[in-house]
Scaffold this motif. Sequence first.
Motif, PDB file in Angstrom:
ATOM      1  N   LEU A  96     -23.176 -21.738 -31.077  1.00  0.00           N
ATOM      2  CA  LEU A  96     -23.440 -20.365 -30.634  1.00  0.00           C
ATOM      3  C   LEU A  96     -24.739 -19.841 -31.245  1.00  0.00           C
ATOM      4  O   LEU A  96     -25.490 -19.119 -30.574  1.00  0.00           O
ATOM      5  N   LYS A  97     -25.002 -20.181 -32.472  1.00  0.00           N
ATOM      6  CA  LYS A  97     -26.229 -19.723 -33.148  1.00  0.00           C
ATOM      7  C   LYS A  97     -27.464 -20.221 -32.413  1.00  0.00           C
ATOM      8  O   LYS A  97     -28.427 -19.484 -32.213  1.00  0.00           O
ATOM      9  N   SER A  98     -27.409 -21.483 -32.009  1.00  0.00           N
ATOM     10  CA  SER A  98     -28.525 -22.057 -31.265  1.00  0.00           C
ATOM     11  C   SER A  98     -28.592 -21.503 -29.841  1.00  0.00           C
ATOM     12  O   SER A  98     -29.671 -21.160 -29.352  1.00  0.00           O
ATOM     13  N   HIS A 152     -29.500 -17.733 -30.010  1.00  0.00           N
ATOM     14  CA  HIS A 152     -30.666 -17.440 -30.862  1.00  0.00           C
ATOM     15  C   HIS A 152     -30.318 -16.383 -31.920  1.00  0.00           C
ATOM     16  O   HIS A 152     -31.038 -15.393 -32.098  1.00  0.00           O
ATOM     17  N   LEU A 153     -29.211 -16.620 -32.620  1.00  0.00           N
ATOM     18  CA  LEU A 153     -28.783 -15.689 -33.655  1.00  0.00           C
ATOM     19  C   LEU A 153     -29.584 -15.919 -34.925  1.00  0.00           C
ATOM     20  O   LEU A 153     -29.964 -17.043 -35.239  1.00  0.00           O
ATOM     21  N   GLU A 154     -29.820 -14.832 -35.675  1.00  0.00           N
ATOM     22  CA  GLU A 154     -30.624 -14.925 -36.887  1.00  0.00           C
ATOM     23  C   GLU A 154     -29.776 -15.020 -38.148  1.00  0.00           C
ATOM     24  O   GLU A 154     -30.261 -15.439 -39.185  1.00  0.00           O
ATOM     25  N   TYR A 155     -28.529 -14.589 -38.073  1.00  0.00           N
ATOM     26  CA  TYR A 155     -27.719 -14.578 -39.289  1.00  0.00           C
ATOM     27  C   TYR A 155     -26.883 -15.854 -39.410  1.00  0.00           C
ATOM     28  O   TYR A 155     -26.694 -16.590 -38.453  1.00  0.00           O
ATOM     29  N   SER A 156     -26.360 -16.097 -40.624  1.00  0.00           N
ATOM     30  CA  SER A 156     -25.620 -17.321 -40.907  1.00  0.00           C
ATOM     31  C   SER A 156     -24.119 -17.080 -40.815  1.00  0.00           C
ATOM     32  O   SER A 156     -23.659 -15.941 -40.723  1.00  0.00           O
ATOM     33  N   PHE A 157     -23.362 -18.177 -40.882  1.00  0.00           N
ATOM     34  CA  PHE A 157     -21.904 -18.079 -40.799  1.00  0.00           C
ATOM     35  C   PHE A 157     -21.325 -17.343 -42.009  1.00  0.00           C
ATOM     36  O   PHE A 157     -20.282 -16.701 -41.918  1.00  0.00           O
ATOM     37  N   ASP A 158     -22.003 -17.418 -43.148  1.00  0.00           N
ATOM     38  CA  ASP A 158     -21.541 -16.703 -44.345  1.00  0.00           C
ATOM     39  C   ASP A 158     -21.445 -15.205 -44.092  1.00  0.00           C
ATOM     40  O   ASP A 158     -20.646 -14.512 -44.715  1.00  0.00           O
ATOM     41  N   PHE A 159     -22.274 -14.730 -43.191  1.00  0.00           N
ATOM     42  CA  PHE A 159     -22.271 -13.307 -42.854  1.00  0.00           C
ATOM     43  C   PHE A 159     -20.928 -12.902 -42.244  1.00  0.00           C
ATOM     44  O   PHE A 159     -20.423 -11.808 -42.477  1.00  0.00           O
ATOM     45  N   ILE A 160     -20.315 -13.813 -41.459  1.00  0.00           N
ATOM     46  CA  ILE A 160     -19.034 -13.525 -40.820  1.00  0.00           C
ATOM     47  C   ILE A 160     -17.891 -13.642 -41.825  1.00  0.00           C
ATOM     48  O   ILE A 160     -16.911 -12.901 -41.747  1.00  0.00           O
ATOM     49  N   LEU A 161     -18.030 -14.566 -42.776  1.00  0.00           N
ATOM     50  CA  LEU A 161     -16.951 -14.818 -43.732  1.00  0.00           C
ATOM     51  C   LEU A 161     -16.978 -13.889 -44.951  1.00  0.00           C
ATOM     52  O   LEU A 161     -16.428 -14.233 -45.989  1.00  0.00           O
ATOM     53  N   ARG A 162     -17.617 -12.754 -44.818  1.00  0.00           N
ATOM     54  CA  ARG A 162     -17.603 -11.802 -45.930  1.00  0.00           C
ATOM     55  C   ARG A 162     -16.173 -11.323 -46.188  1.00  0.00           C
ATOM     56  O   ARG A 162     -15.369 -11.180 -45.260  1.00  0.00           O
ATOM     57  N   LEU A 163     -15.876 -11.056 -47.455  1.00  0.00           N
ATOM     58  CA  LEU A 163     -14.541 -10.623 -47.847  1.00  0.00           C
ATOM     59  C   LEU A 163     -14.147  -9.353 -47.109  1.00  0.00           C
ATOM     60  O   LEU A 163     -12.993  -9.199 -46.701  1.00  0.00           O
ATOM     61  N   ARG A 164     -15.112  -8.458 -46.909  1.00  0.00           N
ATOM     62  CA  ARG A 164     -14.822  -7.207 -46.219  1.00  0.00           C
ATOM     63  C   ARG A 164     -14.334  -7.456 -44.795  1.00  0.00           C
ATOM     64  O   ARG A 164     -13.404  -6.809 -44.319  1.00  0.00           O
ATOM     65  N   THR A 165     -14.954  -8.408 -44.114  1.00  0.00           N
ATOM     66  CA  THR A 165     -14.545  -8.731 -42.739  1.00  0.00           C
ATOM     67  C   THR A 165     -13.109  -9.247 -42.705  1.00  0.00           C
ATOM     68  O   THR A 165     -12.308  -8.835 -41.862  1.00  0.00           O
ATOM     69  N   ILE A 166     -12.783 -10.149 -43.628  1.00  0.00           N
ATOM     70  CA  ILE A 166     -11.441 -10.732 -43.662  1.00  0.00           C
ATOM     71  C   ILE A 166     -10.394  -9.677 -43.986  1.00  0.00           C
ATOM     72  O   ILE A 166      -9.341  -9.589 -43.331  1.00  0.00           O
ATOM     73  N   LEU A 167     -10.680  -8.832 -44.985  1.00  0.00           N
ATOM     74  CA  LEU A 167      -9.716  -7.785 -45.380  1.00  0.00           C
ATOM     75  C   LEU A 167      -9.497  -6.780 -44.262  1.00  0.00           C
ATOM     76  O   LEU A 167      -8.358  -6.396 -43.971  1.00  0.00           O
ATOM     77  N   TYR A 168     -10.586  -6.338 -43.641  1.00  0.00           N
ATOM     78  CA  TYR A 168     -10.452  -5.386 -42.531  1.00  0.00           C
ATOM     79  C   TYR A 168      -9.638  -6.003 -41.388  1.00  0.00           C
ATOM     80  O   TYR A 168      -8.816  -5.323 -40.767  1.00  0.00           O
ATOM     81  N   SER A 169      -9.874  -7.271 -41.117  1.00  0.00           N
ATOM     82  CA  SER A 169      -9.147  -7.942 -40.019  1.00  0.00           C
ATOM     83  C   SER A 169      -7.648  -7.981 -40.312  1.00  0.00           C
ATOM     84  O   SER A 169      -6.828  -7.710 -39.432  1.00  0.00           O
ATOM     85  N   ILE A 170      -7.292  -8.312 -41.561  1.00  0.00           N
ATOM     86  CA  ILE A 170      -5.878  -8.380 -41.936  1.00  0.00           C
ATOM     87  C   ILE A 170      -5.249  -6.991 -41.900  1.00  0.00           C
ATOM     88  O   ILE A 170      -4.110  -6.819 -41.427  1.00  0.00           O
ATOM     89  N   LEU A 171      -5.973  -5.982 -42.365  1.00  0.00           N
ATOM     90  CA  LEU A 171      -5.452  -4.612 -42.352  1.00  0.00           C
ATOM     91  C   LEU A 171      -5.215  -4.122 -40.930  1.00  0.00           C
ATOM     92  O   LEU A 171      -4.181  -3.505 -40.633  1.00  0.00           O
ATOM     93  N   ILE A 172      -6.157  -4.383 -40.051  1.00  0.00           N
ATOM     94  CA  ILE A 172      -5.998  -3.973 -38.644  1.00  0.00           C
ATOM     95  C   ILE A 172      -4.830  -4.705 -38.006  1.00  0.00           C
ATOM     96  O   ILE A 172      -4.016  -4.115 -37.287  1.00  0.00           O
ATOM     97  N   MET A 173      -4.724  -6.012 -38.290  1.00  0.00           N
ATOM     98  CA  MET A 173      -3.621  -6.796 -37.751  1.00  0.00           C
ATOM     99  C   MET A 173      -2.281  -6.273 -38.270  1.00  0.00           C
ATOM    100  O   MET A 173      -1.299  -6.175 -37.518  1.00  0.00           O
ATOM    101  N   THR A 174      -2.225  -5.890 -39.536  1.00  0.00           N
ATOM    102  CA  THR A 174      -0.995  -5.336 -40.110  1.00  0.00           C
ATOM    103  C   THR A 174      -0.630  -4.016 -39.438  1.00  0.00           C
ATOM    104  O   THR A 174       0.532  -3.777 -39.093  1.00  0.00           O
TER     105      THR A 174
END
Length: 798
Positions: A358-360, A363-385
């Motif tokens: 998908l990055k290629s 033509h995305l500029e950011y890395s996969f680490d940007f998606i795996l931020r702790l804030r993203t994971i926590l928000y996702s779990i909270l919304i799912m809950t």
Amino acid sequence: MIFKNIKIIFRELFKNKVVNGINITGLAIGIAAILFIVQYIWFETSFDSFIQNNDRIYRLVFNRYYTTGLDQSVGNSYLAGQIARENIPEVENFVRCKKSTQFLQVEEDIFKEERAFFADSSFFDLFSYPVVSGVKSDFLREPNVAVITESLARKYFGDEDPIGKTIYRVNPGKTPLLIQGVVKDVPENSHLKFDVIISLASELGPSYCYTCNNTNTYFLLREGSNPNEVAAKITDYALEFLESRGMKLDFKIEYELQKLTDIHLHSHYRFEHEANGNYGYLIALMIVAFFILLSAWLNYTNIYKSLIKRKIKSLGVRKINGASWRSFAMDFISETWITGLISLILAFAIISLLFPTLKSYLHLEYSFDFILRLRTILYSILIMTGISIGVGIILTLRYLKTIPLNMVLTKSSNAGNKRPKNFVLIAQFSIAVFLIASTMIAIQQIHYMQDSALSMNIDQVLTVKRSVDGKYNTKQREFEQSLKNFPGILETSYSTVTPGEKNGWVKGGIAIKGTDLLSDQFFQSNVAPGFFDFFDVKLLAGRSFFPDETNWEGGPRHIILNKQAALALGAANYEDILGKILVDNDDKNEMGEVVGVVDGYFQNSLDQEVMPTIFNPDQFGYFIFIKFHNENPVELVSKVKAEYQEYFKDSYFEYFFLDDYFNQQYQSHIQFNRCFILFSIMAIIISILSLLGAAIMSSVERIKEIGIRKVNGARITEILVLLNTESIKGVIIAIIIATPLAWYTMHKWLENFAYKTTLSWWIFALAGLLALGIALLTVSWQSWRAATRNPVEALRYE
């Protein structure tokens, strides 16, 4: 107790593993879509937010109001910022900078650095890029000094300390640059992406144009300052300065200040440092991602309700035996939460697996680490809950109202059961049809701009950029002549600005000699006498330039206009403008006699109007165009490079293929279209999963009915028609709903383009047929399995 409930939940999941697998996969795709887009939007909206005092930093925008339209540019004169700093108390500091590709020599190696800037010494005072080494207060205060990034330092010097070392600017000449400092690499969410900053003083001298509008200017305002008031003062001082020089403008000018953090998404002016993002496209993608998630959620709830119905007797028994509403709520919440968590984990797995592709692709500029931020994971779990709790409470309230005996006897009303299922089917396929049609129209529009509407031929043209130094003029002629001896090279041409490049040679104050002054904006370009024949640009009136013509070596001057310039000058037809002489009222000089009018010369992309342009003949140009035929591009470049180095021994060989370079202007449109393709595929997959799940549940619910019908002589085709009818009706209704919505939406989208394709009926018909075909294949496959099953097994079911 908790582990026991979890064990029961997983047992139920595995009991209906096919349907639950469909359910979880569909929801995971929807979650992956929303996660991906939310992160992309967060990245796009975060540009320059890391800069300290970003709320007080503004860029100067220069507006010129011509009768041909508003020209907005971030190119300003060298003096604009200095005058404002000296006279306006609200201005605390300022910096001037401009981007320029540089060729840097380190020992014997020459590197092309496209992310090079010239800037004032205040650059690192306004922009808080972290300094790794060097004395920040000394940066860029002298001519011929530079600051580089960490990655460039490693590239040039490895592990050595670069401070105090000398590199050279080449092509043309050889100018030393002393490295004063190293800063951290620039974050990708910065609109000022650089690898090297060279002192602006290095460019200054007697030949420097201090009044040319070619420099970006940024201001740091004092706390509490009103940017609109500051911009108005800058406008007043600019007018005073022009009047003091005896310059009277025939058009209105105005300055405005643009907030630093607004530049990336809300700025598409001339002299931008890079192609910026598109705020409208972000909103569109967010809406599309929401509908994808909605489709996945409808699929999830629809199948989950069907699964609950299959165990309604056990729920009724529990209720008769005194089970509390809390136990029901906890069961529903636990089940939806665990299912949602599995979907969330699968969504992250999908993104991690597909991200490199998908990055290629996007033509995305950011890395996969940007998606795996702790804030993203926590928000996702909270919304799912939160969603799980909501679903659990709703289902609990629903079944609390149901009489337990009816649940045991399965007498809960089935009336209207088909309606919710059909609603889900209609909603999902409406989204799918809408996205398919929209994607096809977007593809057609991009193809139209790149090929169909482009009334000039830029295919199979290799472009070589030579140095602007006049000493290379005679070498250019020899170089072009030598190329014509190569088989496969058809012809050559040249100009001072290439198609696809922003033309900076623009001004007003131009009129037909003897007529009133017009407030029009005209661009100019020097071209080869055979330039228009080379690019197959149609001549509408008059003649082309003669082979030996030039406007810069004395003698009579002749010019050719594009049709937009002829119309701006008041020509009722193109023949009327021939023979007229244009004058530049700023310097009172005659520009030349109009000898021709051409059609459809596109300097920029076709999402913009073609601007009035004046063409001068010349015998030299900085961009050399080489048209080739049936030649291997790699071999061609190798041959041309060898020949180039023969004639331009001390110059760097810089080249590109013109169609690729021109089409870079459509990058944001192409990226948006690829996102649409991606989401269309997601929507189709979710629709297929939903339809497959619904077909499986329907065939299970009607398994005895199918067995009885087969025993009584029903043919397989009749069973297939019975099972497929409702689904096909739903898809047809979805097509009827989605078609006008897609037509209206894409009609509005096409209004953003100066040259646009037509909305053909066959696009919507094809989108509907694709959706119908997908539905038929999906439902028919499951229906065939149900219809060909042994009726004895069906009657013994349960």
